[in-house]
Design an enzyme around this catalytic site. Structure first.
Site, PDB file in Angstrom:
ATOM      1  N   ARG A   1       0.737  -1.275  -0.029  1.00 37.97           N
ATOM      2  CA  ARG A   1      -0.073  -0.058   0.004  1.00 37.97           C
ATOM      3  C   ARG A   1       0.954   1.214  -0.013  1.00 37.97           C
ATOM      4  O   ARG A   1       0.547   2.112  -0.615  1.00 37.97           O
ATOM      5  CB  ARG A   1      -0.859  -0.077   1.175  1.00 37.97           C
ATOM      6  CG  ARG A   1      -1.842   1.082   1.243  1.00 37.97           C
ATOM      7  CD  ARG A   1      -3.079   0.908   2.308  1.00 37.97           C
ATOM      8  NE  ARG A   1      -4.139   2.102   2.414  1.00 37.97           N
ATOM      9  CZ  ARG A   1      -4.004   3.049   3.272  1.00 37.97           C
ATOM     10  NH1 ARG A   1      -2.968   3.129   4.262  1.00 37.97           N
ATOM     11  NH2 ARG A   1      -5.064   3.725   3.378  1.00 37.97           N
TER      12      ARG A   1
ATOM     13  N   HIS B   1       0.621   4.102  -2.745  1.00 33.70           N
ATOM     14  CA  HIS B   1       0.317   5.631  -2.225  1.00 33.70           C
ATOM     15  C   HIS B   1       1.438   6.646  -2.639  1.00 33.70           C
ATOM     16  O   HIS B   1       1.345   7.798  -2.835  1.00 33.70           O
ATOM     17  CB  HIS B   1       0.095   5.608  -0.950  1.00 33.70           C
ATOM     18  CG  HIS B   1      -1.465   5.244  -0.454  1.00 33.70           C
ATOM     19  ND1 HIS B   1      -2.188   5.398   0.478  1.00 33.70           N
ATOM     20  CD2 HIS B   1      -2.463   4.379  -1.351  1.00 33.70           C
ATOM     21  CE1 HIS B   1      -3.294   5.187   0.742  1.00 33.70           C
ATOM     22  NE2 HIS B   1      -3.424   4.365  -0.516  1.00 33.70           N
ATOM     23  N   ASP B   2       2.711   5.920  -2.909  1.00 36.23           N
ATOM     24  CA  ASP B   2       3.936   6.790  -3.151  1.00 36.23           C
ATOM     25  C   ASP B   2       3.756   6.927  -4.783  1.00 36.23           C
ATOM     26  O   ASP B   2       3.714   8.049  -5.320  1.00 36.23           O
ATOM     27  CB  ASP B   2       5.190   6.131  -2.940  1.00 36.23           C
ATOM     28  CG  ASP B   2       6.400   6.763  -3.259  1.00 36.23           C
ATOM     29  OD1 ASP B   2       6.386   8.228  -3.032  1.00 36.23           O
ATOM     30  OD2 ASP B   2       7.281   6.199  -3.531  1.00 36.23           O
TER      31      ASP B   2
ATOM     32  N   SER C   1       8.379   9.921  -1.813  1.00 35.14           N
ATOM     33  CA  SER C   1       7.829  11.217  -1.082  1.00 35.14           C
ATOM     34  C   SER C   1       6.985  10.846   0.176  1.00 35.14           C
ATOM     35  O   SER C   1       6.876  11.511   1.224  1.00 35.14           O
ATOM     36  CB  SER C   1       7.145  12.182  -2.035  1.00 35.14           C
ATOM     37  OG  SER C   1       5.870  11.557  -2.456  1.00 35.14           O
TER      38      SER C   1
ATOM     39  N   ASN D   1      -3.537   8.542   4.088  1.00 31.38           N
ATOM     40  CA  ASN D   1      -2.644   7.965   4.856  1.00 31.38           C
ATOM     41  C   ASN D   1      -2.420   8.301   6.455  1.00 31.38           C
ATOM     42  O   ASN D   1      -1.835   7.352   7.141  1.00 31.38           O
ATOM     43  CB  ASN D   1      -1.208   8.456   4.304  1.00 31.38           C
ATOM     44  CG  ASN D   1      -1.064   8.363   3.084  1.00 31.38           C
ATOM     45  OD1 ASN D   1      -1.197   7.489   2.400  1.00 31.38           O
ATOM     46  ND2 ASN D   1      -0.346   9.513   2.132  1.00 31.38           N
TER      47      ASN D   1
ATOM     48  N   HIS E   1      -5.976  -6.275  -2.678  1.00 29.58           N
ATOM     49  CA  HIS E   1      -6.613  -6.535  -1.716  1.00 29.58           C
ATOM     50  C   HIS E   1      -7.111  -7.639  -1.148  1.00 29.58           C
ATOM     51  O   HIS E   1      -7.861  -8.104  -0.463  1.00 29.58           O
ATOM     52  CB  HIS E   1      -8.227  -5.600  -1.819  1.00 29.58           C
ATOM     53  CG  HIS E   1      -7.969  -4.075  -1.428  1.00 29.58           C
ATOM     54  ND1 HIS E   1      -8.815  -3.215  -1.998  1.00 29.58           N
ATOM     55  CD2 HIS E   1      -6.905  -3.132  -1.593  1.00 29.58           C
ATOM     56  CE1 HIS E   1      -8.684  -2.004  -1.519  1.00 29.58           C
ATOM     57  NE2 HIS E   1      -6.942  -1.994  -1.383  1.00 29.58           N
ATOM     58  N   THR E   2      -6.325  -8.625  -1.766  1.00 33.90           N
ATOM     59  CA  THR E   2      -6.650 -10.061  -1.302  1.00 33.90           C
ATOM     60  C   THR E   2      -5.708 -10.299   0.006  1.00 33.90           C
ATOM     61  O   THR E   2      -5.774 -11.290   0.588  1.00 33.90           O
ATOM     62  CB  THR E   2      -5.860 -10.914  -2.519  1.00 33.90           C
ATOM     63  OG1 THR E   2      -6.365 -12.301  -1.883  1.00 33.90           O
ATOM     64  CG2 THR E   2      -4.450 -11.106  -2.915  1.00 33.90           C
TER      65      THR E   2
ATOM     66  N   THR F   1      -8.699 -15.890   2.839  1.00 34.98           N
ATOM     67  CA  THR F   1      -7.451 -16.056   3.022  1.00 34.98           C
ATOM     68  C   THR F   1      -6.597 -14.661   3.290  1.00 34.98           C
ATOM     69  O   THR F   1      -6.025 -14.098   2.398  1.00 34.98           O
ATOM     70  CB  THR F   1      -6.845 -16.831   1.918  1.00 34.98           C
ATOM     71  OG1 THR F   1      -6.920 -16.093   0.688  1.00 34.98           O
ATOM     72  CG2 THR F   1      -7.104 -18.076   1.775  1.00 34.98           C
TER      73      THR F   1
ATOM     74  N   ASP G   1      -3.750 -14.357  -3.265  1.00 37.92           N
ATOM     75  CA  ASP G   1      -4.264 -15.465  -4.133  1.00 37.92           C
ATOM     76  C   ASP G   1      -5.568 -14.604  -4.834  1.00 37.92           C
ATOM     77  O   ASP G   1      -5.592 -13.331  -4.833  1.00 37.92           O
ATOM     78  CB  ASP G   1      -4.694 -16.653  -3.595  1.00 37.92           C
ATOM     79  CG  ASP G   1      -5.640 -16.139  -2.258  1.00 37.92           C
ATOM     80  OD1 ASP G   1      -6.271 -15.331  -2.484  1.00 37.92           O
ATOM     81  OD2 ASP G   1      -5.802 -16.918  -1.377  1.00 37.92           O
TER      82      ASP G   1
END
Length: 318
Positions: A62, A66-67, A76, A94, A193-194, A241, A246
């Site tokens: 993440r 976001h960078d 940054s 953030n 987002h797994t 999981t 996955d």
């Protein structure tokens, strides 16, 4: 999972190399002579970090996302606020949620011990994100290197350019398009987002007010996310999981069990439904597309040559 990984790693590596043409200044062999043990050091440190807390792999991934979405992939996001400098850590996407900075600090310390003032924090973050995915069972890819670190940050851009978990699909597609990423890249990268967790404040509206949600799933999530209070209570983005990289995230979407509004938007009668179904049915296809997309993301506006600097400490400019 490792057999799936190995079966197409070479193919993904070749495909990833094609993405280098988007920025000819980056190269996978950039540190071959100046810091030959770099990738071993990063992997070893990430292995220790994930053994301590599996969630850290998602947190580092993440951070990389976001960078790259703010000023490009220039580290940054790693800069601390000071009395005279406003960084990105307290931007809304953030604040009290971006994490993993201490792991990057540790990697930087270990790399500096081996190769003083040579490797950028931006490249360390790119490698750490890849290694975290691999260590949690996901695909590998060849990381182009040669980024330099910014001397600036942009909190307002972080507030406006990082897609919101409350956004509808057209808005998210536009946000990715502004960074040179296609709807396929968006849908593949959303598969991050797994792994990881989200705070109640970011999915409360979905579990209480939205109708395109499995009622049993919503009831389960409400148990730890009250209508008022508990904003920072956590729930796994993928309850099946939660620490395994996955394709279960996509199966969840097909079953209306996406935790965030922006997640479920990928499978809600729109343009990405078919691709979500494809990924839900094929780990190989998801892994291949994810690896290609994240190399593209890592090529967003890097500082190279004499631009920027090689920070000695990732939290402050030299």
């Amino acid at each position: 999972m490792s057999s799936i990984n190995n079966s197409f790693f070479v193919m993904v590596s070749i495909l990833s190399l094609l993405a280098f043409s988007s920025n000819a200044n980056l190269s996978p062999t950039f540190y071959a002579r100046t810091c030959p043990n770099l990738q071993t050091i990063v992997l070893s440190t990430m292995r220790q970090a994930i053994a301590t807390e599996a969630r850290i792999g998602a947190s580092i991934l993440r951070l990389f996302f976001h960078d790259c979405f703010v000023q490009g992939c220039d580290a940054s996001i790693l800069l601390d606020d000071t009395a005279t400098f406003t960084g990105e850590k307290n931007a809304f996407p953030n604040r009290n949620s971006a994490r993993g900075f201490e792991v990057i600090d540790t990697i930087k310390t270990n790399v500096e011990a081996a190769c003083n003032a040579t490797v950028s924090c931006a490249d360390i973050l790119a490698l750490a994100a890849r290694d975290g995915v691999v260590l949690l069972g996901g695909p590998s890819w060849t990381v182009p290197l040669g980024r330099r670190d910014s001397r600036t940050a942009n909190q307002s851009a972080a507030n406006s350019e990082i897609p919101s978990p409350f956004s509808n699909l057209p808005i998210v597609i536009s946000a990715f398009a502004a960074k040179g990423l296609t709807p396929r890249d968006l849908t593949a990268l959303s598969g991050a987002h797994t792994i990881g967790k989200a705070q109640c404040q970011f999915f409360r509206t979905r579990i209480y007010n939205e109708t395109n949600i499995d009622p049993n799933f919503a009831a389960t999530r409400r148990a730890n996310c009250p209508i008022t209070g508990g904003d920072s209570n956590l729930a796994p983005l993928d309850p099946v999981t939660p620490t395994g990289f996955d394709n279960e995230y996509y199966a969840n979407l097909v079953n209306q069990r996406g935790l965030l509004h922006s997640d479920q938007e990928l499978f809600n009668g729109g343009s990405q439904d078919a691709l979500v179904s494809t990924y839900a049915g094929s780990t190989l296809t998801f892994f291949k597309h994810f690896a290609i997309a994240i190399v593209k993301m890592g090529n967003i506006s890097p500082l190279t040559g004499t631009n920027g600097e090689i920070r000695r400490n990732c939290r402050v400019v030299n």
